[in-house]
Design a protein around this motif. Structure first.
Motif, PDB file in Angstrom:
ATOM      1  N   VAL A 150       0.859  -1.175   0.000  1.00 10.81           N
ATOM      2  CA  VAL A 150       0.000   0.000   0.000  1.00 10.81           C
ATOM      3  C   VAL A 150       0.903   1.234   0.000  1.00 10.81           C
ATOM      4  O   VAL A 150       1.766   1.377   0.872  1.00 10.81           O
ATOM      5  N   ASP A 151       0.696   2.102  -0.976  1.00 13.55           N
ATOM      6  CA  ASP A 151       1.485   3.328  -1.096  1.00 13.55           C
ATOM      7  C   ASP A 151       0.988   4.312  -0.039  1.00 13.55           C
ATOM      8  O   ASP A 151      -0.189   4.695  -0.041  1.00 13.55           O
ATOM      9  N   ASP A 192      -0.659   7.811  -1.583  1.00 14.94           N
ATOM     10  CA  ASP A 192      -2.002   7.893  -2.179  1.00 14.94           C
ATOM     11  C   ASP A 192      -2.922   6.738  -1.798  1.00 14.94           C
ATOM     12  O   ASP A 192      -4.065   6.682  -2.228  1.00 14.94           O
ATOM     13  N   GLY A 193      -2.424   5.786  -1.015  1.00 15.34           N
ATOM     14  CA  GLY A 193      -3.261   4.676  -0.566  1.00 15.34           C
ATOM     15  C   GLY A 193      -3.496   3.610  -1.606  1.00 15.34           C
ATOM     16  O   GLY A 193      -4.257   2.664  -1.370  1.00 15.34           O
ATOM     17  N   SER A 194      -2.866   3.720  -2.777  1.00 19.15           N
ATOM     18  CA  SER A 194      -3.066   2.703  -3.816  1.00 19.15           C
ATOM     19  C   SER A 194      -2.427   1.385  -3.380  1.00 19.15           C
ATOM     20  O   SER A 194      -1.417   1.366  -2.675  1.00 19.15           O
ATOM     21  N   ALA A 195      -3.040   0.303  -3.787  1.00 21.37           N
ATOM     22  CA  ALA A 195      -2.553  -1.027  -3.411  1.00 21.37           C
ATOM     23  C   ALA A 195      -2.128  -1.797  -4.654  1.00 21.37           C
ATOM     24  O   ALA A 195      -2.640  -1.568  -5.752  1.00 21.37           O
ATOM     25  N   ALA A 196      -1.184  -2.690  -4.457  1.00 18.88           N
ATOM     26  CA  ALA A 196      -0.705  -3.538  -5.552  1.00 18.88           C
ATOM     27  C   ALA A 196      -0.178  -4.831  -4.962  1.00 18.88           C
ATOM     28  O   ALA A 196       0.133  -4.908  -3.764  1.00 18.88           O
ATOM     29  N   LEU A 197      -0.107  -5.850  -5.803  1.00 23.24           N
ATOM     30  CA  LEU A 197       0.513  -7.103  -5.398  1.00 23.24           C
ATOM     31  C   LEU A 197       1.973  -7.062  -5.806  1.00 23.24           C
ATOM     32  O   LEU A 197       2.316  -6.612  -6.895  1.00 23.24           O
TER      33      LEU A 197
END
Length: 177
Positions: A88-89, A92-97
């Motif tokens: 989780v960044d 900006d709260g963006s998530a990724a695997l």
């Protein structure tokens, strides 16, 4: 083989891995130390990398509506051995695997597939319909119905073969004579 623009983001890794072998000539970049180095592979990693490459090719052929080129280990079975985790960044709260271990090629490919699934681009990565090619390419056509890595080469050859197959025999002899 292709004059196409490389695939976006993580799919470029998959595209370049699948395209390490030229099926027409049999030349394989992974046969050389330099070719393996591009992917962080040792000679001991080669059997697993080759199995992964051909499983990816089978999946890309399926994306284009074609049967597998040969019997391979299903891609899902291979990717099941590559643990991923959620990042989780904080900005900006963006998530990724992301791969739990960024070294192994299998982990990097699994993360690339996961990212492409999230982005909706996974099925746009395809393998050329030409049996002597099966080069990976990213289909940027509006309808997503591309069939060839290169319309000027593989597509033109296929169209010429179809045309010749339909062309009436003008010699007056049957095709059997």
């Amino acid at each position: 083989m292709s004059e196409r623009t490389p695939a976006p983001e993580g799919l470029a890794l998959i595209e370049s891995l699948v395209n390490t072998v030229d099926l027409g000539s049999g030349r394989d970049a992974l046969d050389t130390a330099e070719g393996r180095e591009r992917f962080g592979l040792t000679e001991d990693d080669l059997p697993g990398a080759l199995a992964l490459r051909e499983s990816l090719r089978a999946a890309l052929l399926a994306h284009a509506g074609h049967p597998p080129h040969r019997e391979v280990t299903p891609l899902g079975e291979l990717l099941a051995h590559a643990p991923l985790y959620v990042t989780v960044d904080p900005a900006d709260g963006s998530a990724a695997l992301a791969p739990a271990d960024t070294g192994p090629l299998l982990s990097r490919v699994a993360a690339a597939v996961a990212g492409a699934l999230t982005a909706g681009t996974w099925t746009r990565l395809k393998a050329c319909a030409a049996e002597t090619c099966h080069w990976a390419y990213y289909d940027r056509s509006p309808a997503g119905r591309g069939r060839w890595c290169s319309m000027q080469v593989c597509g033109a050859r296929a169209k010429m073969r179809r045309y010749r197959a339909k062309e009436p025999n003008t010699t007056g002899r049957s095709a059997a004579t």
